[in-house]
Design a protein around this motif. Sequence first.
Motif, short mmCIF file in Angstrom:
data_model
loop_
_atom_site.label_atom_id
_atom_site.label_comp_id
_atom_site.label_asym_id
_atom_site.label_seq_id
_atom_site.Cartn_x
_atom_site.Cartn_y
_atom_site.Cartn_z
N TRP A 98 31.97 -21.75 6.87
CA TRP A 98 32.02 -22.22 5.34
C TRP A 98 32.71 -21.69 4.77
O TRP A 98 33.00 -22.59 3.36
CB TRP A 98 30.38 -21.24 5.62
N TRP A 151 35.41 -24.40 4.08
CA TRP A 151 34.07 -25.87 3.76
C TRP A 151 34.88 -26.51 2.43
O TRP A 151 34.82 -27.12 1.80
CB TRP A 151 32.73 -25.83 3.69
N GLY A 172 29.00 -25.89 -2.78
CA GLY A 172 29.93 -26.87 -2.76
C GLY A 172 30.82 -27.29 -4.30
O GLY A 172 31.91 -27.99 -4.76
N THR A 177 32.63 -35.88 8.19
CA THR A 177 32.46 -34.70 7.87
C THR A 177 30.73 -34.01 8.17
O THR A 177 30.51 -32.77 8.05
CB THR A 177 32.94 -34.56 5.92
N TYR A 206 30.69 -31.65 11.03
CA TYR A 206 30.32 -30.65 10.12
C TYR A 206 29.29 -29.81 9.64
O TYR A 206 29.44 -28.45 10.15
CB TYR A 206 31.60 -30.55 9.00
N LEU A 207 28.99 -30.34 8.99
CA LEU A 207 27.75 -30.21 8.47
C LEU A 207 26.12 -29.65 8.98
O LEU A 207 25.78 -29.27 8.51
CB LEU A 207 27.51 -31.15 7.10
#
Length: 311
Positions: free
Chosen positions: A23, A26, A87, A223, A227-228
Amino acid sequence: MRALDGLGYRGAVGLTLVASLLWGVWWIPIRWLEAEGLEGVWASLAMGLAALPAFGLLALRDRSGAVTAPRALLGALLIGLAAMLYGSALAFTDVVRAVVIFYLAPAWSIAIECLFMGRRLSLRSALALGLSALGVAAIFGFRIPLEGFAAGDLAALLSGLSWAIGAALVFARPGGRPVALSFFATLGLVLGAGAVLALGGAAAGHWPGWAEASAAVPLALATGLAYLVPILLVTIWAAQRLAPATMSFLLTAEIIAGVVSGALFLSEPFGWAEALGAALIILGAAAEAIVPPARRAAPVDSGRTGAQRGG
């Protein structure tokens, strides 16, 4: 997911630390997407739209994935909203500023546990809060600027509060497998981003058009999937097993990842102040998290309700 289910308290702590470090960086894909034209909330929305069907398919494959506790569902939605706000904060304000403001979350979490979950404020918790606060202050050279509190700062503040409430609901009201709750968390991210874009208009980020975003959209989709999906799944899984304050303190490792990655890729300074701050944050997390499992609540069996586990 069966492999994760076999892990105990220490496994949950270890995976939470790994997720926290991820995180913390990110901001890198978010800044990439911003450079390609997906500004503000659009970057988080695009990644969420990629992750949503992936979690939906995983939940359909998991026959025991039904959510049985409405409050756990609400908690998952709030965790997704927190991810979207975080984000957005990374896009609208400085990386270090966004990360540090978000990490009022441990204070929110301890307050929630003391007010609503029967926890007493102990010397250990006070020590953890104090060490973490000193660490954050050290990273800023004991000169934390409060002037110019802008939209990105507000997003980071609301993100920490949303995370603390969501994590408390998921922990206190178990019901559903992590993949199902992760689906609802991603849904919360997508719905939250849509609401912010509808209410905020251009201030929430500019959509460059499909032609201009031809490079950004595939990167956002990749992504979201690579990733998430994994870090959100691990975060939800751990939130069912670790008390909210413990989760929030463990996630402060994100500050370290953010500061170090900022020093490496954004030429931000990393000297004795940052090193001291990182050490204090680690000590604070250790004071809260490294406690014999017998003194903690039993790990959640997601197939049982709160009443069935005696809570």
